[in-house]
Design a protein around this motif. Structure first.
Motif, short mmCIF file in Angstrom:
data_model
loop_
_atom_site.label_atom_id
_atom_site.label_comp_id
_atom_site.label_asym_id
_atom_site.label_seq_id
_atom_site.Cartn_x
_atom_site.Cartn_y
_atom_site.Cartn_z
N ASP A 64 13.18 -2.55 -1.26
CA ASP A 64 13.36 -1.59 -0.16
C ASP A 64 12.53 -1.95 1.06
O ASP A 64 12.84 -1.51 2.16
CB ASP A 64 12.98 -0.16 -0.62
CG ASP A 64 11.68 -0.11 -1.42
OD1 ASP A 64 11.32 -1.14 -2.02
OD2 ASP A 64 11.05 0.95 -1.44
N LEU A 66 13.00 0.45 -10.41
CA LEU A 66 13.12 1.17 -11.68
C LEU A 66 14.07 2.32 -11.42
O LEU A 66 13.87 3.11 -10.49
CB LEU A 66 11.79 1.77 -12.11
CG LEU A 66 10.69 0.85 -12.58
CD1 LEU A 66 9.59 1.68 -13.23
CD2 LEU A 66 11.22 -0.15 -13.55
N THR A 87 4.91 -2.28 -9.31
CA THR A 87 4.47 -3.41 -8.48
C THR A 87 2.99 -3.72 -8.72
O THR A 87 2.59 -4.88 -8.75
CB THR A 87 4.66 -3.11 -6.97
OG1 THR A 87 5.86 -2.37 -6.80
CG2 THR A 87 4.74 -4.40 -6.18
N MET A 119 13.86 5.63 -8.90
CA MET A 119 12.84 6.65 -9.14
C MET A 119 11.88 6.66 -7.96
O MET A 119 11.47 5.62 -7.47
CB MET A 119 12.05 6.31 -10.40
CG MET A 119 10.95 7.30 -10.66
SD MET A 119 9.91 6.79 -12.00
CE MET A 119 11.07 6.75 -13.31
N ASP A 142 -1.33 3.82 2.08
CA ASP A 142 -0.77 3.85 3.43
C ASP A 142 -0.78 5.32 3.83
O ASP A 142 -0.03 6.13 3.26
CB ASP A 142 0.66 3.30 3.35
CG ASP A 142 1.27 3.05 4.70
OD1 ASP A 142 0.66 3.42 5.71
OD2 ASP A 142 2.39 2.49 4.74
N LYS A 158 8.38 8.92 -6.10
CA LYS A 158 7.36 9.91 -6.42
C LYS A 158 7.68 11.29 -5.90
O LYS A 158 7.19 12.28 -6.42
CB LYS A 158 5.97 9.45 -5.96
CG LYS A 158 5.88 8.95 -4.53
CD LYS A 158 4.51 8.35 -4.27
CE LYS A 158 4.34 7.82 -2.86
NZ LYS A 158 5.04 6.58 -2.57
N ILE A 161 0.89 -1.17 0.00
CA ILE A 161 0.00 0.00 0.00
C ILE A 161 0.93 1.22 0.00
O ILE A 161 1.93 1.25 0.71
CB ILE A 161 -0.99 -0.01 1.19
CG1 ILE A 161 -0.29 -0.26 2.52
CG2 ILE A 161 -2.06 -1.06 0.94
CD1 ILE A 161 -1.21 -0.06 3.73
N1 MSP Z 1 3.82 2.38 2.49
C1 MSP Z 1 4.95 1.55 2.36
C2 MSP Z 1 4.55 0.13 2.07
C3 MSP Z 1 3.63 -0.49 3.08
S1 MSP Z 1 3.15 -2.10 2.62
C4 MSP Z 1 2.43 -2.69 3.96
C5 MSP Z 1 5.83 2.06 1.25
N2 MSP Z 1 5.22 2.83 0.35
S2 MSP Z 1 5.90 3.52 -0.93
O1 MSP Z 1 4.93 4.42 -1.50
O2 MSP Z 1 7.16 4.06 -0.59
O3 MSP Z 1 6.00 2.39 -1.98
C6 MSP Z 1 6.90 1.39 -1.85
C7 MSP Z 1 6.76 0.41 -2.97
O4 MSP Z 1 6.47 1.03 -4.24
C8 MSP Z 1 8.08 -0.28 -3.20
O5 MSP Z 1 8.35 -1.28 -2.31
C9 MSP Z 1 7.85 -0.82 -4.57
O6 MSP Z 1 6.97 -1.90 -4.49
C10 MSP Z 1 7.17 0.36 -5.26
N3 MSP Z 1 8.15 1.29 -5.82
C11 MSP Z 1 8.28 2.61 -5.52
N4 MSP Z 1 9.29 3.12 -6.27
C12 MSP Z 1 9.80 2.15 -7.05
C13 MSP Z 1 10.78 2.10 -8.04
N5 MSP Z 1 11.49 3.15 -8.40
N6 MSP Z 1 10.96 0.92 -8.65
C14 MSP Z 1 10.20 -0.19 -8.39
N7 MSP Z 1 9.29 -0.17 -7.44
C15 MSP Z 1 9.11 0.97 -6.72
O7 MSP Z 1 6.98 1.74 1.24
#
Ligand code: MSP
Length: 533
Positions: free
Chosen positions: A271, A301, A26, A308, A51, A310, A12
């Motif tokens: 991560d 990615l 993902t 990368m 989240d 957000k 999430i």
């Molecule tokens: N909120 C937590 C996750 C909680 S799950 C119980 C979190 N969120 S996040 O917004 O940072 O998103 C993390 C996830 O987004 C990464 O683990 C991955 O799955 C995906 N990704 C975010 N940036 C990414 C890349 N640049 N490349 C690939 N996946 C990436 O951590």
């Protein structure tokens, strides 16, 4: 429908900004797996969501002059839910950690652990990265300028946190976790991730601080109104609360939980592997709930060699790509070109090159040629094939091989191998048509019949039936294209809907029959020019 169940989750996502192609990566991967398992007739459930608690979201809201609730409400409604349509995700549910049901069930979970003596009060002091929402291990930090310690992922300074709060005795679960990994060798995959987790648990397992007292954007600790639960131990529980954990076992939700849990697969970026493969199973063990069956960590990615994310300037929104290339090409590209489990780089040039050669000039052109020839030479009605020769046997065997390879790869979560097996098969069909030169055979074929007309019928039947296999096997990766192809082949009238085709039987030859009405529809992948503008 088979008896098997498949419950897959994406992480999430923190609602701090709009989604990027990193977070969408993902979700797309989970979606391809969900669609594949549905196409096997399995009882499938795909959960994604947001989240929304913790310091990171709170700070993003503050920076935007909004309350965290208003900030997340707006972003979820305007960005995080709509992006699922942009990437064509078929999620069955969407959970927000601010949903009252989740909040109540999380409190129930921790109250139970508190009551059973699995929570203690203590002093916490240590480095914390807000961007990761993670307590860091001092030895893993990087050295910044002037002795400042940096997070190894975000390369930003960590905070030094000193608070009195509540702890979960994670270290107590060390032997139980190690025994669990031993007994369940595929619990953490790929192998490199499994090794990392085992060595971490062997060497670095400390008790976990599970509450924070210096801010209030979180779920209230049920036995202490001055503290909120640490965002990760709230977030991880989403996978269980969304399918009914915490409901009365005799209620509707309670029965759903019994039928869906344990989850089949949590897909995560590397991560956040430790949270999912160490803390999460330990929490569940403490509560007497079965751990999930598998956690699979994929790579990142990268843009210009950096992850990368957000919040960084390097973030690309999925719409930027989908608006030009379409959601199917987007999904195909990311799922095929990056080995699932490894890092991969994105570039517009590479995307454009793959699109042009494999989709526009490859599959798209093949479908256009085959449907046009059936229309031209047989008035759009698929002819009865005559005796199959060596070349036809090769195509039929290649389809069986592609289907078997793809199905086996999906079970290993080797998504790129599955997509490649189907793409390679499409190239084989293209090669077959080019070599057999049906347009030349057509010159000798008399409308009244004869050997050349039989040969032409065999070639076009073979190509169309092979494309039937491609439609079924690409349906999970490129749902819109597969449906358009199913339509163009006139397959529905003979075989029923595309969704009803079991992907396990996609390789069985001879399903499309003579008499199917083929239409030459719009180009599946129009050519796209990109400029440097
Ligand atoms: N909120 C937590 C996750 C909680 S799950 C119980 C979190 N969120 S996040 O917004 O940072 O998103 C993390 C996830 O987004 C990464 O683990 C991955 O799955 C995906 N990704 C975010 N940036 C990414 C890349 N640049 N490349 C690939 N996946 C990436 O951590």
């Amino acid at each position: 429908m088979s008896d098997s169940t498949f419950y897959v989750t994406s992480p999430i996502y923190y609602v701090t900004a709009a989604p990027s192609i990193g977070s969408a990566y993902t979700t797309v991967a989970a979606d391809v797996l969900a669609r594949w398992h549905r196409q096997r007739g399995e009882n499938t459930w795909f959960l994604t969501g947001t989240d929304e608690h913790g310091q990171k979201v709170m700070q993003a809201a503050e920076a935007n002059g909004a309350t965290p609730q208003d900030f997340t409400d707006k972003l979820v409604a305007e960005e995080w839910k709509p992006v699922l349509d942009v990437i064509d995700a078929s999620n069955d549910d969407f959970i927000r950690t601010t949903d009252p049901k989740h909040v109540e069930r999380v409190q129930k979970f921790w109250q139970t652990l508190h009551d059973s003596g699995d929570v203690y009060e203590g002093d916490f002091e240590g480095p914390y990265c807000v961007a990761c929402e993670e307590f860091k291990i001092a030895s893993e930090l990087l050295d910044g300028e002037g002795g400042v310690k940096l997070c190894p992922i975000h390369k930003t300074p960590v905070d030094l946190v000193a608070e009195r709060n509540y702890f979960f005795p994670l270290s107590k679960y060390k032997d139980k976790l190690l025994a669990f990994y031993e007994e369940n060798p595929t619990f953490v995959q790929p192998e490199s991730a499994r090794n990392e987790v085992i060595s971490f648990v062997k060497s670095d397992l400390h008790d976990l601080s599970i509450s924070r007292s210096t801010f209030d954007w979180g779920i209230e600790v049920p036995w202490d109104k001055d503290q909120v639960l640490y965002v990760w131990i709230d977030a991880l529980l989403n996978y269980a609360t969304a399918v009914g954990y915490g409901a009365d076992p005799d209620s509707e939700d309670g029965k759903i939980f019994a039928s869906r849990w344990p989850a089949s697969l949590h897909l995560v970026g590397r991560d956040i592997l430790r949270f999912h493969a160490v803390i999460w199973p330990a929490m569940l063990m403490a509560a007497g709930v079965a751990p999930p069956q598998q956690v699979f960590a994929h790579g990142w990615l990268l843009v210009g060699g950096e992850k990368m994310s957000k919040s960084k300037a390097n973030a690309i929104h999925p719409s930027e790509i989908v608006d030009t290339f379409g959601s199917d090409a987007y999904r195909y590209y990311f799922m095929k070109v990056i080995a699932f489990g490894s890092d991969g780089s994105f570039s517009w040039e590479h995307l454009h090159a793959v699109y042009t050669s494999e989709l526009a000039n490859g599959l798209g052109n093949l479908v256009a040629r085959v449907t046009a020839m059936v229309n031209k030479y047989f008035d759009g009605v698929l002819p009865e094939p005559a005796a199959a020769g060596e070349a036809e046997a090769v195509v039929a065997a290649a389809l069986k091989n592609a289907a078997d390879t793809a199905n086996e790869a999906i079970d290993r979560i080797a998504i790129n191998e599955a997509v490649s097996a189907v793409a390679d098969f499409a190239s084989i069909i293209n090669g077959y048509v080019t070599e057999q030169e049906p347009w030349k055979v057509a010159k000798d074929a008399l409308p009244s019949g004869g050997a050349a007309r039989d040969r032409l019928a065999t070639i076009l039947y073979t190509a169309a039936e092979a494309l039937r296999g491609v439609a079924v096997l690409h349906a999970s990766t490129m749902p819109k294209t597969a449906l358009a192809l199913w339509d163009a082949l006139g397959a529905e009238a003979q075989l029923g809907s595309l969704a009803a085709q079991n992907v396990n039987n996609a390789g069985d030859w001879g399903q499309l029959r003579a008499g199917a009405i083929l239409t030459k529809g719009a180009s599946l992948f129009p050519r796209i020019e990109i400029t440097d503008a």
